[in-house]
Write an enzyme that holds these catalytic residues in place. Structure first.
Site, short mmCIF file in Angstrom:
data_model
loop_
_atom_site.label_atom_id
_atom_site.label_comp_id
_atom_site.label_asym_id
_atom_site.label_seq_id
_atom_site.Cartn_x
_atom_site.Cartn_y
_atom_site.Cartn_z
CG ASP A 187 -1.88 -1.19 1.19
OD1 ASP A 187 -2.22 -1.67 0.09
OD2 ASP A 187 -2.25 -1.67 2.27
CB ALA A 208 -2.67 -6.54 -5.20
N GLY A 209 -4.56 -4.33 -3.80
CA GLY A 209 -5.55 -3.31 -4.12
C GLY A 209 -4.78 -2.08 -4.52
CG HIS A 210 -2.01 -2.12 -7.02
ND1 HIS A 210 -1.09 -2.68 -7.87
CD2 HIS A 210 -1.74 -2.64 -5.78
CE1 HIS A 210 -0.30 -3.50 -7.18
NE2 HIS A 210 -0.69 -3.49 -5.92
CD GLN A 224 0.78 -8.85 -2.50
OE1 GLN A 224 1.46 -9.50 -3.26
NE2 GLN A 224 -0.50 -8.61 -2.75
CE LYS A 235 2.36 -2.45 -4.33
NZ LYS A 235 2.03 -2.06 -2.94
P1 GDP Z 1 -0.80 0.32 -3.55
O1 GDP Z 1 -1.40 -0.94 -3.09
O2 GDP Z 1 0.66 0.40 -3.30
O3 GDP Z 1 -1.13 0.65 -4.98
O4 GDP Z 1 -1.45 1.47 -2.65
P2 GDP Z 1 -3.03 1.59 -2.27
O5 GDP Z 1 -3.78 2.02 -3.46
O6 GDP Z 1 -3.48 0.37 -1.57
O7 GDP Z 1 -2.95 2.71 -1.15
C1 GDP Z 1 -2.48 3.95 -1.42
C2 GDP Z 1 -3.60 4.97 -1.13
O8 GDP Z 1 -3.05 6.26 -1.04
C3 GDP Z 1 -4.62 5.06 -2.24
O9 GDP Z 1 -5.86 5.37 -1.68
C4 GDP Z 1 -4.12 6.19 -3.11
O10 GDP Z 1 -5.16 6.83 -3.83
C5 GDP Z 1 -3.56 7.11 -2.06
N1 GDP Z 1 -2.42 7.92 -2.48
C6 GDP Z 1 -1.42 7.62 -3.33
N2 GDP Z 1 -0.50 8.61 -3.35
C7 GDP Z 1 -0.94 9.56 -2.48
C8 GDP Z 1 -0.42 10.81 -2.01
O11 GDP Z 1 0.66 11.24 -2.41
N3 GDP Z 1 -1.16 11.49 -1.09
C9 GDP Z 1 -2.34 11.02 -0.63
N4 GDP Z 1 -2.99 11.76 0.28
N5 GDP Z 1 -2.87 9.86 -1.04
C10 GDP Z 1 -2.17 9.12 -1.94
P1 IMO Z 2 -0.90 -4.20 -2.24
O1 IMO Z 2 -0.44 -4.76 -3.57
C1 IMO Z 2 -0.97 -4.56 2.10
C2 IMO Z 2 -1.06 -8.61 3.74
C3 IMO Z 2 -2.30 -9.05 4.47
C4 IMO Z 2 -1.69 -9.98 5.50
C5 IMO Z 2 -0.59 -10.67 4.71
C6 IMO Z 2 -0.97 -12.02 4.15
O2 IMO Z 2 -2.19 -3.49 -2.31
O3 IMO Z 2 0.19 -3.42 -1.62
P2 IMO Z 2 -2.55 -12.72 2.11
O4 IMO Z 2 -3.99 -12.47 1.86
O5 IMO Z 2 -1.64 -12.21 1.05
O6 IMO Z 2 -2.27 -14.16 2.44
O7 IMO Z 2 -2.23 -11.90 3.48
O8 IMO Z 2 -0.27 -9.79 3.64
N1 IMO Z 2 -1.27 -8.12 2.36
C7 IMO Z 2 -1.21 -6.83 2.00
N2 IMO Z 2 -1.01 -5.73 2.77
N3 IMO Z 2 -1.07 -4.45 0.75
C8 IMO Z 2 -1.23 -5.55 -0.01
O9 IMO Z 2 -1.21 -5.50 -1.36
C9 IMO Z 2 -1.35 -6.80 0.61
N4 IMO Z 2 -1.54 -8.07 0.17
C10 IMO Z 2 -1.47 -8.85 1.25
O10 IMO Z 2 -2.95 -7.95 5.08
O11 IMO Z 2 -1.08 -9.24 6.52
MG MG Z 3 -2.91 -1.64 -1.83
#
Ligand code: GDP
Ligand code: IMO
Ligand code: MG
Length: 432
Positions: free
Chosen positions: A21, A47-49, A232, A24
């Protein structure tokens, strides 16, 4: 060392340096502008991007974030574990929003499938683990990778031969149902239902199945610009992470080689993503974790709730020991700092610059959980900047204290920082 981040080069890899998170999705979307092919190579719908474009938010779980750039082609490599329903849902949601997926998405025949029994086993196992629970996303990731390693997994390519598919599924369901019913005392699955839904999925997806390793090699030879999207983060790596509180794939650089099938010398640039502070979802040690009230404040400011499960993310100070570790393990060329704006309101900002364990300072990040639980972080505290930075687009316009914070991180990681992100939107970005 390559420095011009905005200029895309041959093969570029983006991966997370903390516990996932890191942002990415946003960075892949940014670099996607100058890429021809965007590729996921490990992980699954855990993953949640998130990508935000002019206020509209997209959350991708399986399809590479590059799909939002209309000129790209996207690949899901053999190292990814695919949950059929999630993939079909993701495709139809994108198509509904006017984003064409058909003809642009290619999937390896060797990518493994996540079946209903994997989700049930993930949940049942977590339910039985008491306080040793990992806190998984419940997406069946661990059980699916376990089947892969046990050589009983079902792969995308199996969808193309219905008799063979039926035989494999029936064999697996028999054993999984015994485990679910006799050990976990929960309901098993119906083999015929699983087969029917897989055949339906196979019909829908068969045109996407190609030898992706060969395809990527062809594209590299044509001089196409390739962007590899990690899922991750380094500390969730099955080998190099905070085991057992990790995911079940190699989230570090090696995952590309095994999850896609390209050689290490093909990768021209490795970009590591670091959040300006640290977060973690799920259980496991977290040396710089905030106390409750600061944790809640930063969680609110950063909207730190899981993009996949909605769970509140644990928050803490930036950890230089982790950053140095990620740079070493992945041989990172350049870093991106995200979510710097989230720290706008803080009076003081601490950075962890070392660890003390049993009275001695450690030279590097230890991955053993019992050590991480006990060690004491050593902090340096910097003054906050106390102003809103999300509209700033030039490094030199950032407040001096913000610049100092970034320079401090750069000094710790000993690598250039190429992008600073100051907001979720695509344009809230400072290119250095
Ligand atoms: P990922 O899994 O690495 O792609 O990251 P996530 O999407 O799970 O979490 C990142 C969160 O931060 C998302 O809600 C993005 O929209 C948000 N985000 C990304 N860059 C920034 C930033 O520079 N500032 C803020 N406030 N939010 C951001
Ligand atoms: P992105 O790509 C944050 C964490 C879970 C748990 C551990 C194992 O969005 O960064 P799993 O379901 O993979 O067996 O869970 O890994 N986890 C993540 N934490 N971002 C993620 O993906 C994750 N994918 C798995 O919360 O601690
Ligand atoms: Mg994520």
């Amino acid at each position: 060392m390559p420095v011009l981040l905005k200029e895309s080069i041959g093969v570029q890899l983006v991966l997370g340096c903390q516990w996932g998170d890191e942002g990415k999705g946003k960075v892949v979307d940014l670099l996607g502008e100058t890429s021809d092919l965007v590729i996921r190579y490990q992980g699954g719908a855990n993953a949640g991007h998130t990508i935000k474009i002019k206020g509209e938010q997209f959350i991708l779980h399986l399809i590479p974030s590059g799909i939002l750039r209309s000129h790209t082609q996207c690949i899901i490599g053999n190292g990814v574990v695919i949950h059929p329903e999630t993939l079909l849902k993701e495709i139809s949601e994108l198509e509904e929003k006017g984003i064409r997926v058909s003809g642009r998405l290619f999937i390896s025949p060797n990518a493994h499938l996540i079946l209903p029994y994997h989700l049930l086993l993930d949940k049942a196992f977590e339910g039985f683990s008491g306080n040793q629970k990992i806190g998984t996303t419940g997406r069946g990731i661990g059980p699916a990778y376990a089947d892969k390693i046990s050589r009983i997994g079902i792969r995308m390519g199996d969808l193309l031969d219905s008799n063979h598919l039926k035989e494999k599924v029936c064999g697996n369901v028999k054993v999984k149902n015994l485990i679910l019913e006799k050990i976990y005392k929960t309901e098993g699955v119906n083999a015929q239902k699983v087969i029917d839904s897989l055949l339906h999925f196979g019909e829908k997806i068969r045109d996407c199945i190609v030898d992706t390793s060969w395809m990527v090699d062809q594209e590299i030879q044509k001089g196409k610009r390739i962007l590899l999207e990690g899922a991750q983060g380094t500390l969730l790596d099955i080998d190099f992470g905070t085991y057992p509180y990790v995911t079940s794939s190699n989230t570090t650089v090696g995952g590309v080689l095994t999850g896609l099938g390209i050689g290490p010398r093909k990768i021209d640039r490795i970009v590591g993503i670091l959040k300006a502070y640290t977060t973690r979802v799920g259980n496991g040690p977290f040396p710089t974790e905030f106390e409750a009230s600061l944790g809640e404040h930063v969680r609110q400011m950063g909207a730190e709730y899981g993009a996949t499960t909605g769970r509140p993310r644990r928050c803490g100070w930036f950890d230089g020991m982790i950053a140095q570790y990620a740079v070493r393990i992945n041989d990172i060329d350049m870093l991106v700092i995200t979510k710097l704006d989230v720290l706008d309101t803080l009076d003081e900002i601490s950075i962890c610059v070392g660890y003390r364990y049993k009275g001695k300072q450690l030279d590097y990040f230890p991955t053993e959980c019992h050590i991480l639980e006990e060690l004491e972080p050593i902090y340096e505290t910097l003054p906050g900047w106390k102003e809103q930075i999300s509209n700033i687009r030039d490094f030199s316009d950032l407040p001096k204290n913000t610049q100092n914070y970034i320079k401090k991180i750069e000094k710790i990681v000993n690598r250039p920082i190429g992008i600073v992100s100051v907001g979720a939107n695509r344009d809230a970005t400072i290119w250095i």
